[in-house]
Motif scaffolding. Structure first.
Motif, PDB file in Angstrom:
ATOM      1  N   GLU A   1     -64.442 -13.610 -27.498  1.00 46.46           N
ATOM      2  CA  GLU A   1     -63.959 -14.936 -27.110  1.00 46.46           C
ATOM      3  C   GLU A   1     -64.908 -16.028 -27.597  1.00 46.46           C
ATOM      4  OE1 GLU A   1     -62.994 -15.373 -22.972  1.00 46.46           O
ATOM      5  OE2 GLU A   1     -61.823 -13.523 -22.958  1.00 46.46           O
ATOM      6  N   LYS A   2     -66.220 -15.762 -27.536  1.00 47.21           N
ATOM      7  CA  LYS A   2     -67.204 -16.755 -27.970  1.00 47.21           C
ATOM      8  C   LYS A   2     -67.109 -16.970 -29.475  1.00 47.21           C
ATOM      9  CE  LYS A   2     -70.042 -18.746 -25.495  1.00 47.21           C
ATOM     10  NZ  LYS A   2     -69.805 -20.041 -24.838  1.00 47.21           N
TER      11      LYS A   2
ATOM     12  N   GLU B   1     -63.336 -24.848 -37.603  1.00 47.64           N
ATOM     13  CA  GLU B   1     -62.117 -25.288 -38.280  1.00 47.64           C
ATOM     14  C   GLU B   1     -62.118 -26.795 -38.551  1.00 47.64           C
ATOM     15  OE1 GLU B   1     -59.546 -23.585 -39.558  1.00 47.64           O
ATOM     16  OE2 GLU B   1     -60.485 -21.692 -39.008  1.00 47.64           O
ATOM     17  N   MET B   2     -62.795 -27.562 -37.689  1.00 51.29           N
ATOM     18  CA  MET B   2     -62.839 -29.014 -37.862  1.00 51.29           C
ATOM     19  C   MET B   2     -63.577 -29.415 -39.140  1.00 51.29           C
ATOM     20  SD  MET B   2     -63.462 -30.401 -33.982  1.00 51.29           S
ATOM     21  CE  MET B   2     -64.997 -29.546 -33.751  1.00 51.29           C
TER      22      MET B   2
ATOM     23  N   TYR C   1     -64.943 -17.060 -40.962  1.00 48.41           N
ATOM     24  CA  TYR C   1     -64.018 -16.135 -40.305  1.00 48.41           C
ATOM     25  C   TYR C   1     -62.704 -16.234 -41.060  1.00 48.41           C
ATOM     26  CZ  TYR C   1     -61.071 -14.006 -36.718  1.00 48.41           C
ATOM     27  OH  TYR C   1     -60.192 -13.194 -36.034  1.00 48.41           O
TER      28      TYR C   1
ATOM     29  N   GLU D   1     -64.346 -16.627 -31.211  1.00 44.14           N
ATOM     30  CA  GLU D   1     -63.113 -17.387 -31.393  1.00 44.14           C
ATOM     31  C   GLU D   1     -63.361 -18.869 -31.099  1.00 44.14           C
ATOM     32  OE1 GLU D   1     -60.240 -16.366 -32.564  1.00 44.14           O
ATOM     33  OE2 GLU D   1     -60.468 -14.199 -32.499  1.00 44.14           O
ATOM     34  N   GLU D   2     -64.165 -19.151 -30.072  1.00 44.45           N
ATOM     35  CA  GLU D   2     -64.526 -20.538 -29.749  1.00 44.45           C
ATOM     36  C   GLU D   2     -65.319 -21.161 -30.895  1.00 44.45           C
ATOM     37  OE1 GLU D   2     -67.488 -22.811 -26.633  1.00 44.45           O
ATOM     38  OE2 GLU D   2     -66.576 -20.923 -25.993  1.00 44.45           O
TER      39      GLU D   2
ATOM     40  N   ASN E   1     -65.143 -20.309 -34.033  1.00 43.13           N
ATOM     41  CA  ASN E   1     -64.221 -20.523 -35.147  1.00 43.13           C
ATOM     42  C   ASN E   1     -63.392 -21.785 -34.944  1.00 43.13           C
ATOM     43  OD1 ASN E   1     -63.045 -19.680 -37.690  1.00 43.13           O
ATOM     44  ND2 ASN E   1     -61.205 -19.279 -36.477  1.00 43.13           N
ATOM     45  N   LYS E   2     -62.975 -22.059 -33.711  1.00 41.79           N
ATOM     46  CA  LYS E   2     -62.217 -23.287 -33.444  1.00 41.79           C
ATOM     47  C   LYS E   2     -63.061 -24.518 -33.760  1.00 41.79           C
ATOM     48  CE  LYS E   2     -59.015 -21.509 -30.033  1.00 41.79           C
ATOM     49  NZ  LYS E   2     -58.616 -21.487 -28.630  1.00 41.79           N
ATOM     50  N   GLN E   3     -64.351 -24.474 -33.395  1.00 42.32           N
ATOM     51  CA  GLN E   3     -65.239 -25.594 -33.717  1.00 42.32           C
ATOM     52  C   GLN E   3     -65.442 -25.693 -35.227  1.00 42.32           C
ATOM     53  OE1 GLN E   3     -68.903 -25.610 -31.482  1.00 42.32           O
ATOM     54  NE2 GLN E   3     -67.847 -25.061 -29.590  1.00 42.32           N
TER      55      GLN E   3
ATOM     56  N   LYS F   1     -63.729 -27.397 -42.014  1.00 38.27           N
ATOM     57  CA  LYS F   1     -63.223 -26.672 -43.179  1.00 38.27           C
ATOM     58  C   LYS F   1     -62.100 -27.440 -43.862  1.00 38.27           C
ATOM     59  CE  LYS F   1     -63.988 -21.968 -41.508  1.00 38.27           C
ATOM     60  NZ  LYS F   1     -63.295 -20.686 -41.259  1.00 38.27           N
TER      61      LYS F   1
END
Length: 136
Positions: free
Chosen positions: A70-71, A80-81, A50, A73-74, A76-78, A83
Motif C-alpha cells: 500500500e505504501k 504520477e504528478m 513503477y 502504491e501511495e 506511485n500516486k505521488q 511523470k
C-alpha cells in the motif's frame, strides 16, 4: 521573609518543571530512534519507476526491487504528478527495510519494503538522460 521564600519556592518549581519536560522529550526521541533501529529502517535516495506491475529503485550504487505494498502504491500516486510518460523515473527519498529473501516476482538480489515516504520530486531535465525510441 515570606516573600523571599515564596519567590525561591516558585523559582524551584518552575525550573524543576522545565527539566522534567526536557527529559520527557528526550525520552520520546530516544524511543523513536530505538524503534527505527529495531526495525532496521534505512533511508534510501534514488530514481523510482513503477510500470506494468514492477517497481524499481535505483540508488547511486545499487538497484532494488520494490515490494508492491500500500505504501508503494501511495508513492506511485505521488510520483504520477511528476511523470510525462508512464516509464519516467522520479527522484525519491524513503525509509524502508532491505531484504535479500527470494521472491517469486521480484528477481533483483536486493528488495526494499517502503515504510515511510520522505520526499518525491521530478528528475531535473538536464539529468534525465533517457533515450526514447519510436514516435515523437
Amino acid at each position: 521573609m515570606k516573600r523571599v521564600l515564596s519567590i525561591a519556592l516558585l523559582l524551584t518549581v518552575v525550573f524543576a518543571c522545565k527539566n522534567e519536560s526536557k527529559s520527557k522529550d528526550a525520552k520520546i526521541i530516544e524511543a523513536v530512534i530505538a524503534k527505527e533501529q529495531s526495525e532496521n529502517l534505512t533511508v534510501l535516495k534514488g530514481s523510482f519507476v513503477y510500470y506494468d506491475g514492477a517497481a524499481v529503485l535505483q540508488t547511486s550504487n545499487e538497484i532494488y526491487g520494490v515490494l508492491v505494498t500500500e505504501k508503494m502504491e501511495e508513492l506511485n500516486k505521488q510520483a504520477e504528478m511528476f511523470k510525462t510518460e508512464p516509464t519516467d523515473m522520479v527522484q525519491i527519498e524513503v525509509k524502508g527495510t532491505i531484504t535479500n529473501q527470494k521472491d517469486d516476482k521480484i528477481l533483483w538480489k536486493n528488495k526494499v519494503n517502503i515504510v515511510e515516504i520522505i520526499n518525491v520530486r521530478a528528475i531535473p531535465q538536464e539529468e534525465n538522460n533517457v533515450v526514447k525510441l519510436g514516435k515523437e
